[in-house]
Design a protein around this motif. Structure first.
Motif, short mmCIF file in Angstrom:
data_model
loop_
_atom_site.label_atom_id
_atom_site.label_comp_id
_atom_site.label_asym_id
_atom_site.label_seq_id
_atom_site.Cartn_x
_atom_site.Cartn_y
_atom_site.Cartn_z
N SER A 141 0.71 -1.30 0.08
CA SER A 141 0.01 -0.05 -0.01
C SER A 141 0.95 1.12 0.02
CB SER A 141 -0.97 0.04 1.11
OG SER A 141 -1.67 -1.05 1.15
N GLN A 142 2.00 1.16 0.74
CA GLN A 142 2.84 2.37 1.02
C GLN A 142 3.53 2.55 -0.35
OE1 GLN A 142 3.08 4.58 3.83
NE2 GLN A 142 3.92 5.73 2.15
N LEU A 143 3.98 1.58 -0.95
CA LEU A 143 4.69 1.46 -2.04
C LEU A 143 3.86 2.26 -3.29
CD1 LEU A 143 7.04 0.82 -3.81
CD2 LEU A 143 6.37 -1.43 -4.08
N LEU A 144 2.77 1.87 -3.42
CA LEU A 144 1.86 2.26 -4.38
C LEU A 144 1.60 3.78 -4.44
CD1 LEU A 144 -0.90 -0.46 -4.67
CD2 LEU A 144 0.93 0.35 -6.30
N ILE A 145 1.34 4.44 -3.03
CA ILE A 145 1.18 5.71 -2.88
C ILE A 145 2.64 6.42 -3.13
CG2 ILE A 145 1.20 7.37 -0.83
CD1 ILE A 145 -1.58 6.84 -1.79
N ASP A 146 3.75 5.85 -2.80
CA ASP A 146 4.90 6.43 -2.92
C ASP A 146 5.37 6.64 -4.60
OD1 ASP A 146 5.58 6.56 -0.28
OD2 ASP A 146 6.98 4.92 -0.10
N LEU A 147 4.76 5.44 -5.39
CA LEU A 147 5.18 5.50 -6.49
C LEU A 147 4.32 6.87 -7.39
CD1 LEU A 147 5.21 1.79 -7.54
CD2 LEU A 147 7.08 3.39 -7.57
N ASN A 148 2.94 6.75 -6.85
CA ASN A 148 2.29 7.66 -7.08
C ASN A 148 2.81 8.99 -7.41
OD1 ASN A 148 -0.57 9.80 -6.88
ND2 ASN A 148 -0.52 8.55 -8.46
N ALA A 149 3.56 9.43 -6.00
CA ALA A 149 4.33 10.77 -5.60
C ALA A 149 5.30 10.89 -6.81
CB ALA A 149 4.61 10.56 -4.20
N GLN A 150 5.94 9.75 -6.90
CA GLN A 150 7.19 9.92 -7.67
C GLN A 150 6.98 10.32 -9.33
OE1 GLN A 150 10.65 7.22 -6.12
NE2 GLN A 150 8.75 6.37 -5.30
N ILE A 151 5.83 9.29 -9.76
CA ILE A 151 5.82 9.54 -11.26
C ILE A 151 4.47 10.00 -11.75
CG2 ILE A 151 7.50 7.58 -11.36
CD1 ILE A 151 5.06 5.60 -11.92
N ASP A 152 3.62 10.12 -10.64
CA ASP A 152 2.18 11.02 -10.92
C ASP A 152 1.43 10.40 -12.20
OD1 ASP A 152 0.43 13.19 -10.56
OD2 ASP A 152 1.22 14.34 -12.00
#
Length: 327
Positions: free
Chosen positions: A180-191
């Motif tokens: 879950s945290q990884l998916l949020i982090d990816l969205n923050a990085q690549i939008d």
């Protein structure tokens, strides 16, 4: 930034079996959306229809003006390159190292040199927290690591739309929290625009900006997360509470007699209260704010008057959202 995905009146059947019909929704650009639903409601079929791997009988899936249902195959093939797909089981080649698995799309679909491929693969390996494991075989690592390797492979072509099919499948609660945290982090990085298919209520409660639910061959609802989380629809309330009482049965829907008996024994309805709304996960420390947050806030405030009263109250008075991005 991710790309908006517009779905209009989509209908899919296999022979005489109707999977779902007249599905209409929009995945907002750069936001994270979740599609819920009991087993057997066609959530994976929906993902495959978005990317053009399955052909619905009716409707459109519009991405940058290309219809993934009826446009020429050449246009569909090119548009498909905008997608990254994380399969439920990781779908890794057992005889290849994680590095070669992740590099596979680059070697198949680009003319990049091996040094360029190594740089990209190692960036993605680092992004999903697998540094040091890149030379291992899929059989030598845990299920959670295979999930992350599958996600790294989905990211190597710099997708603007990411589809995740049950990223929590087979994982314990701790590994699910990491995903879950990884998916949020990816969205923050690549939008990127993201759609996650899941049964997991913790993912549904903490990850998405938007939520939808498929049941009984229809899209029950799709919209800002607060709409579904405050919904008094019996099927939504039952699913989110994990109760036996309600329209969902072991196969899919209960028969009318069973429903009538349950309601008779519960005069106030099923007695299901909406799941409490908790704040979304924030990106990990050191990562940028999610650019989707401000876009979503502006979009949701513009439609506030059209939302159900409970959803409006939740938006206005609910837990603090993810920290706001600057324009």
């Amino acid at each position: 930034m991710g790309i908006e995905v517009v779905v209009e009146d989509l209908t899919k059947s296999f022979g005489k079996q109707n999977i779902w019909q007249d599905v209409t929704l929009t995945l907002p650009a750069g936001e994270v959306s979740v599609m819920l639903g009991p087993s057997g409601t066609g959530k994976t079929v929906f993902l495959k229809s978005l990317i053009g791997l399955l052909k619905p009988e009716r409707g459109r899936v519009l991405i940058n003006g290309v219809d993934m249902v009826s446009s020429p195959e050449r246009e569909i093939y090119e548009t498909r390159k905008l997608f990254g797909l994380m399969f439920q089981d990781g779908a890794l080649f057992g005889s290849m190292s994680l590095f070669d698995n992740i590099a596979f799309p680059l070697r198949e679909h680009t003319r990049k040199t091996e040094s360029e491929i190594r740089r990209i693969v190692m960036e993605r390996v680092d992004m999903v927290g697998l540094l040091g494991a890149e030379e291992k075989l899929p059989g030598e690592i845990s299920g959670g690591m295979r999930k992350r390797a599958g996600l790294a492979r989905a990211l190597v072509l710099d997708p603007q739309i990411i589809l995740c099919d049950e990223p929590d499948s087979g994982l314990d609660p701790v590994r699910t929290a990491f995903i879950s945290q990884l998916l949020i982090d990816l969205n923050a990085q690549i939008d990127a625009t993201m759609l996650i298919v899941t049964h997991n209520l913790d993912i549904a409660a903490t990850v998405p900006d938007n939520m939808g639910m498929l049941f009984c061959r229809n899209l029950v609802t799709f919209g800002p997360r607060e709409v579904l989380l405050t919904s008094e629809e019996p099927v939504v309330a039952q699913f989110l509470s994990g109760r036996r009482e309600g329209p969902i049965g072991m196969s899919e829907e209960k028969d009318a007699a069973t429903l009538a008996k349950e309601q008779l024994n519960s005069p106030a309805g099923y007695g299901l209260s909406p799941r409490p709304i908790v704040a979304q996960l924030e990106p990990s420390p050191g990562l940028p704010a999610r650019q989707a947050v401000l876009r979503r806030k502006l979009r949701v405030m513009a439609m506030l008057d059209q939302l159900p009263p409970a959803a409006r109250r939740a938006i206005e008075n609910g837990p603090a959202p993810v920290r706001e991005a600057t324009p």
